[in-house]
Design a protein around this motif. Sequence first.
Motif, PDB file in Angstrom:
ATOM      1  N   SER A  39       0.866  -1.175   0.000  1.00 30.23           N
ATOM      2  CA  SER A  39       0.000   0.000   0.000  1.00 30.23           C
ATOM      3  C   SER A  39       0.899   1.220   0.000  1.00 30.23           C
ATOM      4  CB  SER A  39      -0.870  -0.030   1.263  1.00 30.23           C
ATOM      5  OG  SER A  39      -1.835   0.994   1.211  1.00 30.23           O
ATOM      6  N   TYR A  91     -11.804  -1.263   5.021  1.00 27.23           N
ATOM      7  CA  TYR A  91     -11.335  -2.665   4.999  1.00 27.23           C
ATOM      8  C   TYR A  91     -10.170  -2.808   4.021  1.00 27.23           C
ATOM      9  CZ  TYR A  91     -14.910  -4.456   8.066  1.00 27.23           C
ATOM     10  OH  TYR A  91     -15.666  -4.719   9.173  1.00 27.23           O
ATOM     11  N   ALA A  92      -9.326  -3.805   4.293  1.00 25.30           N
ATOM     12  CA  ALA A  92      -8.093  -4.020   3.515  1.00 25.30           C
ATOM     13  C   ALA A  92      -7.180  -2.804   3.660  1.00 25.30           C
ATOM     14  CB  ALA A  92      -8.377  -4.294   2.040  1.00 25.30           C
ATOM     15  N   ALA A 127      -4.450  -2.620   5.188  1.00 24.68           N
ATOM     16  CA  ALA A 127      -3.036  -3.018   5.324  1.00 24.68           C
ATOM     17  C   ALA A 127      -2.445  -2.370   6.583  1.00 24.68           C
ATOM     18  CB  ALA A 127      -2.265  -2.703   4.058  1.00 24.68           C
ATOM     19  N   GLU A 161      -3.562   3.775   4.056  1.00 28.45           N
ATOM     20  CA  GLU A 161      -4.789   4.205   3.371  1.00 28.45           C
ATOM     21  C   GLU A 161      -5.717   4.935   4.340  1.00 28.45           C
ATOM     22  OE1 GLU A 161      -6.798   1.736   0.277  1.00 28.45           O
ATOM     23  OE2 GLU A 161      -8.312   1.522   1.845  1.00 28.45           O
ATOM     24  N   PHE A 218      -9.467  -1.844   8.949  1.00 25.08           N
ATOM     25  CA  PHE A 218      -9.484  -3.272   9.283  1.00 25.08           C
ATOM     26  C   PHE A 218      -8.669  -4.056   8.255  1.00 25.08           C
ATOM     27  CE2 PHE A 218     -13.619  -1.552  10.600  1.00 25.08           C
ATOM     28  CZ  PHE A 218     -13.623  -1.897  11.947  1.00 25.08           C
ATOM     29  N   ASP A 219      -7.988  -5.068   8.740  1.00 21.65           N
ATOM     30  CA  ASP A 219      -7.302  -5.985   7.827  1.00 21.65           C
ATOM     31  C   ASP A 219      -7.221  -7.354   8.495  1.00 21.65           C
ATOM     32  OD1 ASP A 219      -5.402  -5.254   5.163  1.00 21.65           O
ATOM     33  OD2 ASP A 219      -5.019  -7.200   6.083  1.00 21.65           O
ATOM     34  N   ILE A 220      -6.959  -8.382   7.671  1.00 18.02           N
ATOM     35  CA  ILE A 220      -6.880  -9.733   8.257  1.00 18.02           C
ATOM     36  C   ILE A 220      -5.439 -10.213   8.366  1.00 18.02           C
ATOM     37  CG2 ILE A 220      -9.149 -10.627   7.595  1.00 18.02           C
ATOM     38  CD1 ILE A 220      -7.745 -11.872   5.124  1.00 18.02           C
ATOM     39  N   SER A 221      -4.511  -9.381   7.942  1.00 20.88           N
ATOM     40  CA  SER A 221      -3.137  -9.849   7.850  1.00 20.88           C
ATOM     41  C   SER A 221      -2.307  -9.316   9.020  1.00 20.88           C
ATOM     42  CB  SER A 221      -2.578  -9.373   6.515  1.00 20.88           C
ATOM     43  OG  SER A 221      -1.338  -9.922   6.305  1.00 20.88           O
ATOM     44  N   GLY A 229      -9.962  -7.209  11.248  1.00 19.64           N
ATOM     45  CA  GLY A 229     -11.360  -7.255  10.825  1.00 19.64           C
ATOM     46  C   GLY A 229     -11.452  -7.864   9.441  1.00 19.64           C
ATOM     47  N   ASP A 230     -12.340  -8.853   9.313  1.00 18.06           N
ATOM     48  CA  ASP A 230     -12.506  -9.555   8.040  1.00 18.06           C
ATOM     49  C   ASP A 230     -13.775  -9.016   7.383  1.00 18.06           C
ATOM     50  OD1 ASP A 230     -13.132 -11.371   6.044  1.00 18.06           O
ATOM     51  OD2 ASP A 230     -12.487 -13.119   7.209  1.00 18.06           O
ATOM     52  N   ILE A 231     -13.685  -8.587   6.160  1.00 19.48           N
ATOM     53  CA  ILE A 231     -14.865  -8.001   5.507  1.00 19.48           C
ATOM     54  C   ILE A 231     -16.005  -9.018   5.375  1.00 19.48           C
ATOM     55  CG2 ILE A 231     -14.242  -8.419   3.074  1.00 19.48           C
ATOM     56  CD1 ILE A 231     -15.257  -5.228   2.964  1.00 19.48           C
ATOM     57  N   PHE A 239     -12.991  -0.875   0.354  1.00 18.93           N
ATOM     58  CA  PHE A 239     -12.350  -2.196   0.242  1.00 18.93           C
ATOM     59  C   PHE A 239     -11.591  -2.147  -1.071  1.00 18.93           C
ATOM     60  CE2 PHE A 239     -12.728  -7.048  -0.230  1.00 18.93           C
ATOM     61  CZ  PHE A 239     -11.708  -7.277   0.671  1.00 18.93           C
ATOM     62  N   ARG A 240     -10.399  -1.580  -0.996  1.00 20.00           N
ATOM     63  CA  ARG A 240      -9.673  -1.290  -2.234  1.00 20.00           C
ATOM     64  C   ARG A 240      -8.525  -2.282  -2.430  1.00 20.00           C
ATOM     65  NH1 ARG A 240      -8.036   4.510  -3.528  1.00 20.00           N
ATOM     66  NH2 ARG A 240      -6.535   4.206  -1.859  1.00 20.00           N
ATOM     67  N   GLY A 274      -8.431  -5.419  -2.598  1.00 17.31           N
ATOM     68  CA  GLY A 274      -8.464  -6.613  -1.757  1.00 17.31           C
ATOM     69  C   GLY A 274      -9.492  -7.611  -2.284  1.00 17.31           C
ATOM     70  N   TYR A 286      -9.836  -8.910  -5.164  1.00 18.88           N
ATOM     71  CA  TYR A 286      -9.270  -9.998  -5.974  1.00 18.88           C
ATOM     72  C   TYR A 286      -8.722 -11.104  -5.083  1.00 18.88           C
ATOM     73  CZ  TYR A 286      -4.504  -8.152  -5.146  1.00 18.88           C
ATOM     74  OH  TYR A 286      -3.332  -7.744  -4.574  1.00 18.88           O
TER      75      TYR A 286
HETATM   76  C1  LIG Z   1      -2.893  -5.133  -1.824  1.00 16.26           C
HETATM   77  S1  LIG Z   1      -3.386  -4.749  -0.199  1.00 16.26           S
HETATM   78  C2  LIG Z   1      -4.290  -3.243  -0.486  1.00 16.26           C
HETATM   79  C3  LIG Z   1      -4.085  -2.230   0.599  1.00 16.26           C
HETATM   80  C4  LIG Z   1      -4.820  -0.902   0.401  1.00 16.26           C
HETATM   81  N1  LIG Z   1      -6.254  -1.072   0.445  1.00 16.26           N
HETATM   82  C5  LIG Z   1      -4.415  -0.242  -0.871  1.00 16.26           C
HETATM   83  O1  LIG Z   1      -5.191  -0.298  -1.843  1.00 16.26           O
HETATM   84  O2  LIG Z   1      -3.330   0.335  -0.945  1.00 16.26           O
HETATM   85  C6  LIG Z   1      -4.708  -5.908   0.067  1.00 16.26           C
HETATM   86  C7  LIG Z   1      -5.061  -6.090   1.519  1.00 16.26           C
HETATM   87  O3  LIG Z   1      -6.343  -6.740   1.603  1.00 16.26           O
HETATM   88  C8  LIG Z   1      -6.353  -7.477   2.804  1.00 16.26           C
HETATM   89  N2  LIG Z   1      -7.480  -8.411   2.789  1.00 16.26           N
HETATM   90  C9  LIG Z   1      -7.639  -9.495   2.007  1.00 16.26           C
HETATM   91  N3  LIG Z   1      -8.783 -10.132   2.312  1.00 16.26           N
HETATM   92  C10 LIG Z   1      -9.382  -9.430   3.305  1.00 16.26           C
HETATM   93  C11 LIG Z   1     -10.584  -9.583   4.053  1.00 16.26           C
HETATM   94  N4  LIG Z   1     -11.379 -10.641   3.859  1.00 16.26           N
HETATM   95  N5  LIG Z   1     -10.899  -8.653   4.992  1.00 16.26           N
HETATM   96  C12 LIG Z   1     -10.066  -7.616   5.235  1.00 16.26           C
HETATM   97  N6  LIG Z   1      -8.904  -7.416   4.569  1.00 16.26           N
HETATM   98  C13 LIG Z   1      -8.557  -8.312   3.619  1.00 16.26           C
HETATM   99  C14 LIG Z   1      -4.981  -8.141   2.768  1.00 16.26           C
HETATM  100  O4  LIG Z   1      -4.599  -8.652   4.016  1.00 16.26           O
HETATM  101  C15 LIG Z   1      -4.100  -6.990   2.289  1.00 16.26           C
HETATM  102  O5  LIG Z   1      -3.509  -6.287   3.344  1.00 16.26           O
END
Ligand SMILES: C[S@@+](CC[C@H](N)C(=O)[O-])C[C@H]1O[C@@H](n2cnc3c(N)ncnc32)[C@H](O)[C@@H]1O
Length: 356
Positions: free
Chosen positions: A36, A65-66, A68, A72, A90-93, A200-202, A219-220, A222, A224
Amino acid sequence: MRITFTPNIYGTNNVRKENFKGLLHIDEQTGSPNDSWFFRDYGTLSDAASDVRENFPKGADIWDYACANGEESISIKGFLPENRYRVKGFDISNDPLKLAKKGIYSLFSFWHDSFLMSGFENTYDKFIKDTGNFAPSIEERRNLRELFMRIMEPAEYKSEYKYINNRYVAMLERRTNPNFREEYYRLKSEFKDSIAIEYGDINHIDKLPKERAVGAIFFRNGIYQLCDNNITEVMSGYGLNNWNVNRGKVCEDLVDKIYRVLDENGIFVIGTHIKEHLFLANKYTPREDRMFLSETPFFNPNNKHHRYCSDLCCEQPLYKALLKEGRFEPVKYSFARIFKGDPFVKVPVIWKKVKI
Ligand SMILES: C[S@@+](CC[C@H](N)C(=O)[O-])C[C@H]1O[C@@H](n2cnc3c(N)ncnc32)[C@H](O)[C@@H]1O
């Protein structure tokens, strides 16, 4: 061009000098990238913030969400600095969440947000343009740095910050590149109550208690990962389609929950990664939704990877789910393309909840 080979956490990886990706974090469990940067697709962040301010003048929560490591969420806060707007990331990682807990952020040379560093507003023009994210003009970069400095302050270097970025890549870069620079920042204390970053998991977004109006859900880049959409890997010949994910259903479930959680006039914001906008079809894709790559606006006959894959079967399940029963309508667009060098295609990134 000099290519440097350096070990990283996943063994040997070739890292081009001008493509230094300091964070280079890959989630150890899922193998998904966590990369990110600040103000990624800044136009969309700015438009989303204006929309929230207009529709929720008394304040709202923004669920990011996502998120990272939170770069963001901080960028969103930069556009909505008032206390009445709270950003919950929120993120799951685990890795990026650990970084968020540290609260120290590094800016470094040769990355998409290097222009935020002091005195760097005018440099790395070429690099920023090459990234495929529309480069902010010099004036925009100054404005973005101003926004950034409104909520962040420099943090004095401590040795424990050394490993904020991928340690092997960062170490090599520091040692071998005399022009390499890194700066550390932290959130100013007055903003700490209006940003929180946690696990947090979406998929469970509908279970999260709502404390106030939810004006935006982000939810950007993420989606994919949720759908295991490998379209670029397949096109470049080093990945396989996952035949066992019903991407239509994943997108429908996601959109159902987001629709329920968002307040009226709230927005859902997605990324500009091509994998949010064009998915590989598989056995679950209804016949009428299948399209050849060559039928999509992303097809570029001048690129051999496109030509070899012109009859690759694709679908757009996320748009389909958002448009179903007129629940969402696209209100702002950005640009995406499959590979560097391909023409950009206008894509909807901000979707407004419509009352039905
Ligand atoms: C490529 S990063 C994008 C980070 C930021 N949103 C950006 O666009 O710069 C993708 C993130 O999505 C998170 N992610 C994937 N599945 C997710 C879920 N079910 N809930 C929350 N986060 C999730 C991953 O852990 C990862 O940190």
